[in-house]
Design a protein around this motif. Structure first.
Motif, PDB file in Angstrom:
ATOM      1  N   ALA A 110     -13.475   2.935  88.543  1.00  0.00           N
ATOM      2  CA  ALA A 110     -14.425   4.030  88.755  1.00  0.00           C
ATOM      3  C   ALA A 110     -15.819   3.678  88.256  1.00  0.00           C
ATOM      4  CB  ALA A 110     -13.922   5.297  88.077  1.00  0.00           C
ATOM      5  N   LEU A 111     -15.907   2.832  87.245  1.00  0.00           N
ATOM      6  CA  LEU A 111     -17.218   2.392  86.764  1.00  0.00           C
ATOM      7  C   LEU A 111     -18.000   1.706  87.878  1.00  0.00           C
ATOM      8  CD1 LEU A 111     -16.021   0.859  83.381  1.00  0.00           C
ATOM      9  CD2 LEU A 111     -17.454   2.897  83.589  1.00  0.00           C
ATOM     10  N   LYS A 149     -20.343  -4.648  81.833  1.00  0.00           N
ATOM     11  CA  LYS A 149     -20.958  -4.001  80.680  1.00  0.00           C
ATOM     12  C   LYS A 149     -19.882  -3.406  79.773  1.00  0.00           C
ATOM     13  CE  LYS A 149     -24.211  -1.652  78.344  1.00  0.00           C
ATOM     14  NZ  LYS A 149     -25.331  -2.230  77.589  1.00  0.00           N
ATOM     15  N   ALA A 150     -18.885  -2.746  80.358  1.00  0.00           N
ATOM     16  CA  ALA A 150     -17.807  -2.163  79.563  1.00  0.00           C
ATOM     17  C   ALA A 150     -17.053  -3.230  78.779  1.00  0.00           C
ATOM     18  CB  ALA A 150     -16.845  -1.392  80.464  1.00  0.00           C
ATOM     19  N   ILE A 151     -16.879  -4.394  79.376  1.00  0.00           N
ATOM     20  CA  ILE A 151     -16.184  -5.485  78.700  1.00  0.00           C
ATOM     21  C   ILE A 151     -16.985  -5.977  77.501  1.00  0.00           C
ATOM     22  CG2 ILE A 151     -15.486  -7.907  78.958  1.00  0.00           C
ATOM     23  CD1 ILE A 151     -14.612  -7.090  81.844  1.00  0.00           C
ATOM     24  N   THR A 152     -18.281  -6.073  77.635  1.00  0.00           N
ATOM     25  CA  THR A 152     -19.090  -6.578  76.516  1.00  0.00           C
ATOM     26  C   THR A 152     -19.079  -5.617  75.327  1.00  0.00           C
ATOM     27  OG1 THR A 152     -21.160  -5.587  77.314  1.00  0.00           O
ATOM     28  CG2 THR A 152     -20.633  -7.825  78.078  1.00  0.00           C
ATOM     29  N   ILE A 153     -18.826  -4.321  75.555  1.00  0.00           N
ATOM     30  CA  ILE A 153     -18.914  -3.353  74.467  1.00  0.00           C
ATOM     31  C   ILE A 153     -17.564  -2.792  74.043  1.00  0.00           C
ATOM     32  CG2 ILE A 153     -21.266  -2.691  75.072  1.00  0.00           C
ATOM     33  CD1 ILE A 153     -20.111  -0.178  76.397  1.00  0.00           C
ATOM     34  N   GLY A 154     -16.468  -3.367  74.533  1.00  0.00           N
ATOM     35  CA  GLY A 154     -15.194  -2.898  74.022  1.00  0.00           C
ATOM     36  C   GLY A 154     -13.970  -3.083  74.891  1.00  0.00           C
ATOM     37  N   SER A 166     -22.263  -1.754  90.373  1.00  0.00           N
ATOM     38  CA  SER A 166     -21.425  -2.931  90.632  1.00  0.00           C
ATOM     39  C   SER A 166     -21.252  -3.819  89.398  1.00  0.00           C
ATOM     40  CB  SER A 166     -22.003  -3.759  91.783  1.00  0.00           C
ATOM     41  OG  SER A 166     -23.314  -4.209  91.464  1.00  0.00           O
ATOM     42  N   ASN A 167     -22.129  -3.677  88.414  1.00  0.00           N
ATOM     43  CA  ASN A 167     -22.024  -4.480  87.195  1.00  0.00           C
ATOM     44  C   ASN A 167     -21.486  -3.689  86.008  1.00  0.00           C
ATOM     45  OD1 ASN A 167     -23.190  -6.893  88.347  1.00  0.00           O
ATOM     46  ND2 ASN A 167     -25.164  -5.835  88.286  1.00  0.00           N
ATOM     47  N   ALA A 168     -21.065  -2.458  86.249  1.00  0.00           N
ATOM     48  CA  ALA A 168     -20.676  -1.582  85.145  1.00  0.00           C
ATOM     49  C   ALA A 168     -19.416  -2.055  84.437  1.00  0.00           C
ATOM     50  CB  ALA A 168     -20.475  -0.158  85.655  1.00  0.00           C
ATOM     51  N   ARG A 169     -18.525  -2.703  85.163  1.00  0.00           N
ATOM     52  CA  ARG A 169     -17.287  -3.172  84.548  1.00  0.00           C
ATOM     53  C   ARG A 169     -17.568  -4.255  83.510  1.00  0.00           C
ATOM     54  NH1 ARG A 169     -12.565  -5.158  88.533  1.00  0.00           N
ATOM     55  NH2 ARG A 169     -14.236  -6.555  89.144  1.00  0.00           N
TER      56      ARG A 169
END
Length: 361
Positions: A272-273, A283-288, A278-281
Motif C-alpha cells: 500500500a505504501l 523509505k520504510a525499510i531504511t527507518i524500521g 513508488s519509493n515509499a517501500r
C-alpha cells in the motif's frame, strides 16, 4: 530523542514534522541496525482467491461488491508459484485470500501447506493470511506446517472497528481478538497490523494501536496507509481523509515508532505504501521495516485482487523476477541486502520459544 515512549510521547511524535521527524527516523534506523541488521527478508505473496464471506466497509473484495470478477487459483497454479518462489531464493511465501471457512477451503489450504513443505523439504517458510477461523482450523494448518499467521486487526479501537464493519455477529471486535489469542496459543508466529489514515481515526487512536501491538507482544506486523476503494461504503467519507501524502508520512512514523517500541520483531514494508509513492517501500525499510512481500500471483489474476485503488500492478508477463532484481539493486544502494533462501523468522518469536513463554493476548 529519548526512548521513553508513553502514549503522550507517541501522540507527540506522530505529530512531528521537519527536523524532529528526521531525528525520529534516524533513531529508528539505528535501533533497526542494532537489533535486526540490514537483511531484508522475502515473503512471496500469493493472492489465492478474492472470494470473501465478509463485508468490511473498507475492502474492495468485500462480499457485496458485485462489480468484481471472482477467482480462485487452481491447485496447480498455486504450487507452481510456490515452487517458483522457492527455486528463486525466496525463504518464505505468504498465502493470502479472502476469508472463507468452508470445509473445502480449509482442506485446500491444508493441502497447499503440506505439499509446499514436502516439496521443499521443510525449507520454505509459510505465512497464512486467511482471516478468522476456528481454533481447530488454525491447529490443523499449524500441524501441517504453517509457520506464521497474519491477521490484521485494522484498528485497536473498538468504537472505530464498529464503524468499519457491519453490525452483525460475523464482524465483531472481540472475535478478532479471540482469533489472535487462538493463533498465539496454537504456536504460530503471530502478526497483525492496522490501517493508517482512516476516516474518523485520530492520532490518539494510532498511538493506542502501537501500544496494543506491544501489549499483545506480536512477532510481526504488516501495516500501511488506508487507501479508499470506490466500490465500498467507506468511500462516501473520503472528504474526511487526510491527503495521500499525509497518510504516507503517518505510515512512515508508525513504522519508525513500532521499531522503537518492539526492537526485534519483523515489520513489513507493505504494498500500500507504493500505491502512493513508488519509493515509499524503500523509505520504510531504511527507518524500521525488514520484510518485503513481492507479488508472485500469476499476473492475469492480480487486477482482480484490488483491496484498494491504485494497487501497483506488474508489467505484462513479469512473474516477479524483474521486480525482485530492481528491488535488490535499490536496496544495495541503501546498504541493505536481500536474505535469499532464509526464512527470516521473527527474532522476538525465537527468544520466546527459547524462554518457553506463551504470553496470552
Amino acid at each position: 530523542m529519548k526512548e521513553k515512549l508513553s502514549k503522550e510521547n507517541l501522540i507527540s511524535l506522530l505529530s512531528t514534522k521537519g527536523e524532529e521527524e528526521q531525528r525520529l527516523f534516524e533513531r529508528a534506523a539505528l535501533v533497526k541496525k542494532q537489533h535486526v541488521g540490514n537483511k531484508v527478508y522475502l515473503r512471496g505473496l500469493i493472492e489465492l482467491s478474492n472470494r470473501c464471506q465478509k463485508d468490511c466497509f473498507y475492502c474492495g473484495i468485500r462480499r457485496s461488491n458485485r462489480s468484481l470478477h471472482r477467482y480462485m487459483l487452481s491447485h496447480e497454479e498455486t504450487m507452481e508459484a510456490v515452487m517458483r518462489a522457492y527455486e528463486g531464493g525466496y525463504g518464505s511465501v505468504t498465502i493470502q485470500s479472502g476469508e472463507w471457512n468452508s470445509p473445502e477451503f480449509i482442506a485446500w489450504i491444508d493441502r497447499i501447506v503440506r505439499e509446499a513443505k514436502q516439496a521443499t523439504n521443510g525449507a520454505l517458510g509459510i505465512t497464512l493470511s486467511c482471516g478468522e477461523q476456528r481454533k481447530e482450523t488454525y491447529r490443523r494448518w499449524f500441524e501441517s506446517g504453517a509457520d506464521r499467521y497474519l491477521l490484521r486487526v485494522e484498528t485497536s479501537s473498538e468504537a472505530l472497528y464498529r464503524k468499519l464493519h457491519p453490525n452483525d455477529n460475523a464482524h465483531t471486535y472481540h472475535e478478532r481478538l479471540k482469533a489472535l489469542e487462538a493463533l498465539r496459543e496454537t504456536g504460530y508466529q503471530v502478526g497483525t497490523g492496522v490501517m493508517i489514515g482512516l476516516p474518523f481515526q485520530t492520532i490518539d487512536q494510532l498511538a493506542d494501536d502501537l501500544l496494543f501491538m506491544k501489549r499483545i507482544d506480536i512477532d510481526m506486523c504488516g501495516m500501511g496507509p488506508y487507501i479508499e476503494h470506490p466500490d465500498t461504503p467507506l468511500y462516501a467519507h473520503r472528504e474526511k481523509l487526510l491527503s495521500l501524502e499525509d497518510r504516507l508520512q503517518l505510515s512512515w512514523k508508525m513504522v519508525a515508532l513500532l521499531r522503537l517500541l518492539m526492537k526485534d520483531i519483523n515489520i513489513a514494508a507493505t504494498t500500500a505504501l507504493e500505491a502512493i509513492d513508488s519509493n515509499a517501500r524503500e523509505k520504510a525499510i531504511t527507518i524500521g521495516a525488514n520484510v518485503v512481500m513481492p507479488n508472485i500471483t500469476p499476473t492475469s489474476y492480480r487486477p482482480e485482487y484490488l483491496l484498494y485503488e491504485n494497487k501497483p500492478l506488474p508489467i505484462a508477463n513479469d512473474d516477479g523476477e524483474g521486480e525482485l532484481k530492481s528491488l535488490e539493486r535499490r536496496l544495495r544502494g541503501l546498504n541493505h541486502v536481500i536474505a535469499y533462501f532464509q526464512q527470516g523468522n521473527s527474532a522476538r518469536y525465537e527468544k520466546r520459544i527459547q524462554a518457553g513463554a506463551n504470553t496470552r493476548i
